[in-house]
Structure formats: structure tokens, C-alpha cells
Design a protein around this motif. Structure first.
Motif, mmCIF file in Angstrom:
data_model
loop_
_atom_site.group_PDB
_atom_site.id
_atom_site.type_symbol
_atom_site.label_atom_id
_atom_site.label_comp_id
_atom_site.label_asym_id
_atom_site.label_seq_id
_atom_site.Cartn_x
_atom_site.Cartn_y
_atom_site.Cartn_z
ATOM 1 N N GLU A 411 0.825 -1.210 0.000
ATOM 2 C CA GLU A 411 0.000 0.000 0.000
ATOM 3 C C GLU A 411 0.864 1.268 0.000
ATOM 4 O OE1 GLU A 411 -2.521 -0.313 3.376
ATOM 5 O OE2 GLU A 411 -3.736 -1.941 2.556
ATOM 6 N N LEU A 412 1.968 1.244 0.737
ATOM 7 C CA LEU A 412 2.874 2.397 0.752
ATOM 8 C C LEU A 412 3.471 2.636 -0.628
ATOM 9 C CD1 LEU A 412 4.695 1.817 4.166
ATOM 10 C CD2 LEU A 412 3.177 3.704 3.609
ATOM 11 N N HIS A 413 3.832 1.543 -1.313
ATOM 12 C CA HIS A 413 4.355 1.672 -2.682
ATOM 13 C C HIS A 413 3.283 2.236 -3.610
ATOM 14 C CE1 HIS A 413 8.406 -0.035 -2.571
ATOM 15 N NE2 HIS A 413 7.976 -0.967 -1.734
ATOM 16 N N GLU A 414 2.099 1.694 -3.507
ATOM 17 C CA GLU A 414 1.017 2.128 -4.421
ATOM 18 C C GLU A 414 0.648 3.591 -4.181
ATOM 19 O OE1 GLU A 414 -2.026 -0.701 -3.578
ATOM 20 O OE2 GLU A 414 -1.245 -2.212 -4.980
ATOM 21 N N ALA A 415 0.794 4.059 -2.947
ATOM 22 C CA ALA A 415 0.487 5.456 -2.623
ATOM 23 C C ALA A 415 1.637 6.398 -2.985
ATOM 24 C CB ALA A 415 0.150 5.569 -1.132
ATOM 25 N N GLY A 416 2.750 5.839 -3.392
ATOM 26 C CA GLY A 416 3.912 6.671 -3.704
ATOM 27 C C GLY A 416 4.656 7.157 -2.491
ATOM 28 N N ALA A 417 4.349 6.591 -1.309
ATOM 29 C CA ALA A 417 5.001 7.033 -0.090
ATOM 30 C C ALA A 417 6.414 6.476 0.020
ATOM 31 C CB ALA A 417 4.191 6.596 1.132
ATOM 32 N N VAL A 418 6.642 5.333 -0.586
ATOM 33 C CA VAL A 418 7.970 4.731 -0.602
ATOM 34 C C VAL A 418 8.291 4.232 -2.009
ATOM 35 C CG1 VAL A 418 7.847 4.016 1.817
ATOM 36 C CG2 VAL A 418 7.198 2.405 0.012
ATOM 37 N N GLN A 419 9.578 4.045 -2.241
ATOM 38 C CA GLN A 419 10.014 3.503 -3.538
ATOM 39 C C GLN A 419 10.811 2.231 -3.270
ATOM 40 O OE1 GLN A 419 12.273 6.210 -5.986
ATOM 41 N NE2 GLN A 419 13.283 4.570 -7.094
#
Length: 419
Positions: A411-419
């Protein structure tokens, strides 16, 4: 280890499918460092801590990362050689600090950290909720180091800080360069590197004090302060009434001859630090009479007649090659060294024998050479274990070890919060 939370989990094995990284064995191997810094001063400090065994998690902006990843050419793989020179032995967590979820992850990491290092402009970390006062509430043992241009206090604390400006304001540039030429910036970013070194010293001092009190503290380092500290004997001479220090090129303001001289094929640095060495030097030059010349018999006299002395020495040294003079003066016991280019220095047998050039495997650049840590410890040595990380290389690993589930990480990846 910080009594506010164990970092052992964060130093565990790599995630599945990635080769396990060499375990640290240095004196700081049980410490976790949260690295919020970028460019040079902070990364140099955290790389030094990492070389000494600390587990360093470097926080970078997704997509771009540390500014110096793009500071090229030259590039090796996808990153500039500049970035690669000061970021080995670290893990990269690419997380957007403007994202509430990303910021929460970093704050969770800060609760486990022994040390936080940042070099934002004063006030920026506080606005992000990552300042010392905020983080220390949940982690009272935290050592928090801030590196800035002018420090956290004073009329210029708010101003952006750059290496060249600190060199200029500190007085260092005023004593660097030829006497009849303009002020010159030191050839490396000395103010940044000085500040990074002082940050490490401050951090280690605070860690030692924490063993007694159990409490952390804020380490406040400025580029300007650090550079002023290097004035030492130059400032001492001024305080003693010696006048405003001037530029002497490669020469020393209070010792002669102590400078670079041209030879038949290059340059040699000679350091005649006392009258005994002066007599040896005169003999090695084949001019024994110089030792008894009334103009040059003592160091104060040699300083008073510096121009005449330099002219005589230059004429003599111009008659032979650099290697010939180095051999002759070495045999006479006179401190001497060739002025080497960077490529010559990095292949110097003494530098090679001391292991100052190390090599690691980089996932994109292949074999990567780097300058090793100069600290020599007999039982718990510093080491170059891993290459500088690819942007976001360890994001999933770090989040997993913080307790995030696979679905949360996705979810963090999909939200762009992490790479």
C-alpha cells in the motif's frame, strides 16, 4: 545500545532473494543510525559511523534521492561518482517525508534509533516533526546531530550554508593562495568535511556520556564553527599581536624553508622545521656554506631573508629531477615528499600498503573503488563492507523489520510514499 528501543532487528538478514550483506564487526556494530542528511557533510559523518560498524539507514526522496546522485559526470552505473564516494555501508529507504504514512514510518524508525543525523536548514526538521525535541520525547536516549551552515543559534542561523561560503567567512580562504594572488578555495570541500568530522566527534562524546546518564542530547555543528576551529596557530599568531595573517602559497608563515619548490621535472615539498634540519638540508644540497651564512643561521633570520633564501634553493633544486631530490633528502633525514597528482597519490606504495583504496561490488556499476576509513583499530577495525545503495534498495527490508506487513508495504508503494 539505546535504552529506548532495540535496533537488533534492523541489523538482521537481508530480505529473501537478496544476498546477505557482510556483518559489521566494528566498535559501533550495535548502534542504529537514522541518516536524514544529504550532499556531503552529513553523509561523510554517517559513512564514517557506518565504516566503524553502525547500521545506517539513509532516508531519500523517492524518484530523485540524494541530490548528489545526479552530480555528474562522471557516473558509475546510474549514480554520480560524487554520491558513491560518501555513501557506502548504508541502506537506502526511499520514503516521501511529505506523505503522512511515509513520515510515520520514519518516526517509527527514529524511536528505535541510537543516533539521528540531519543537515537541513535550521527549523526544517522541526516543521517535519523530526526535530530533536519531538523525537526525544519517545526516545530520551537519542543522540541527535544537526549540521548546518551557521549552527542553531546566532543572527545567521536561518541562512543557507555552503562549503565555499564557510571557507570564505572563516578566514581560511584569506590565507590560501599565493601572496600576490587572490584568495583561493581549498581544493576539496574542506568546510563540509570538517563539519562532518566534528559531528562524528560530538556524537561519540554524547554516546560516552549516555553510558553514565542514560540520556541523549543534541549535537549542534556548523560549517563556519568547524572551519574557524582549524585556524589554530594562524589565529594564535593574530591574538599574539602578529598582525593579520597573509597568504604564503605553499609556504609556512613562521618556518623557512617550508614550502613547495620546482625541480627539473615537477615539484617537491620540503619541510625544514628546525636549525638542525637546516644544516642537514644545506649539506644535502651540496652547499654546506649556506648553513653558516649569517642570513640563514636561525629560523627567525631565514624568515627575515625568505625571498633571498627561496631564490637560492629554487636555483639549486632546478638542476635535478624530483625523484633524485627525494632520494637525496630522504638519505639526509630531511622531511621531503613529491607533490603528486591524485592518480599518483592513489597508487603511492605507502597509501596502497595502508589499504586506503578499497573495492566493493556495486549492483549497477560493477567493481567500485573507494577511499577507505583512515581509523586503524587493532581489535575492532573499520571496514568497507557494502557498496553505496541503489535508491530505495533496502526500503522493503527496513519496513519489514519495522513490523510492516507485506500488504502494508504494498500500500505504501502504491500510494507513492515509498520507492
Amino acid at each position: 545500545m539505546n535504552n529506548a528501543g532495540s535496533a537488533v532487528g534492523l541489523a538482521g538478514p537481508a530480505t529473501a532473494g537478496r544476498p546477505e550483506e557482510p556483518a559489521a564487526s566494528g566498535p559501533l556494530k550495535d548502534l542504529l543510525v537514522l541518516d536524514l542528511s544529504r550532499i556531503l557533510s552529513g553523509p561523510f559523518a554517517t559513512m564514517t559511523l557506518a565504516d566503524l560498524g553502525a547500521d545506517v539507514i539513509k532516508i531519500e526522496q523517492p524518484g530523485s534521492g540524494d541530490d548528489t546522485r545526479q552530480w555528474g559526470p562522471p557516473f558509475q552505473g546510474d549514480d554520480a561518482a560524487y554520491f558513491l564516494s560518501v555513501n557506502r555501508n548504508k541502506k537506502s529507504l526511499a520514503v516521501d517525508l511529505k506523505s503522512p504514512d511515509g513520515l510515520a514510518a520514519v518516526r517509527q524508525l527514529a524511536r528505535k534509533a541510537d543516533i539521528v543525523v540531519e543537515n537541513f536548514r535550521p527549523g526544517t526538521a522541526e516543521r517535519l516533526g523530526l526535530g530533536y525535541e519531538e523525537l526525544s520525547k519517545s526516545n530520551p536516549g537519542l543522540i541527535y546531530a544537526s549540521i548546518s551552515g551557521y549552527g542553531q543559534t546566532g543572527p545567521d542561523a536561518h541562512r543557507p550554508g555552503y562549503d565555499a561560503i564557510a571557507q570564505a567567512r572563516s578566514g581560511i580562504m584569506s590565507v590560501t593562495g599565493e601572496h600576490d594572488g587572490p584568495p583561493v578555495r581549498v581544493g576539496v570541500s574542506s568546510s563540509d568535511l570538517i563539519a562532518g568530522t566534528w559531528a562524528v566527534i560530538g556524537i561519540l562524546a554524547a554516546l560516552h556520556e549516555r553510558q553514565r546518564s542514560g540520556r541523549g542530547q543534541w549535537v549542534d555543528i556548523s560549517l563556519l564553527d568547524g572551519s574557524v576551529s582549524w585556524l589554530t596557530y594562524v589565529a594564535g599568531g593574530y591574538f599574539a599581536g602578529g598582525g593579520v595573517p597573509q597568504r604564503y602559497g605553499s609556504a609556512h608563515p613562521t618556518i623557512a624553508p617550508y614550502q613547495a619548490f620546482p625541480t627539473a621535472d615537477g615539484f617537491v615539498m620540503i619541510a625544514v622545521g628546525n636549525d638542525g634540519l637546516w644544516r642537514r638540508f644545506a649539506v644535502a644540497l651540496g652547499r654546506e656554506g649556506l648553513a653558516d651564512d649569517a642570513r640563514f643561521a636561525t629560523n627567525p633570520l631565514r624568515l627575515a631573508h625568505r625571498a633571498e633564501l627561496v631564490a637560492i634553493i629554487e636555483e639549486i633544486l632546478g638542476t635535478a629531477r624530483t625523484d633524485e631530490w627525494v632520494a637525496r633528502l630522504d638519505e639526509a633525514g630531511v622531511p621531503v615528499g613529491p607533490i603528486q597528482t591524485v592518480d599518483q597519490a592513489l597508487s603511492d606504495p605507502q597509501i596502497v600498503a595502508r589499504g586506503m583504496v578499497a573495492e566493493v561490488d556495486h549492483p549497477a556499476a560493477g567493481k567500485l573503488k573507494t577511499i577507505a576509513c583512515p581509523v586503524r583499530l587493532t581489535r575492532t577495525p573499520a571496514s568497507v563492507r557494502t557498496s553505496p545503495p541503489v535508491l530505495g534498495q533496502h526500503s522493503d527490508e527496513v519496513l519489514d523489520q519495522l513490523g510492516f506487513s507485506t500488504s502494508q508495504i504494498k500500500e505504501l508503494h502504491e500510494a507513492g510514499a515509498v520507492q
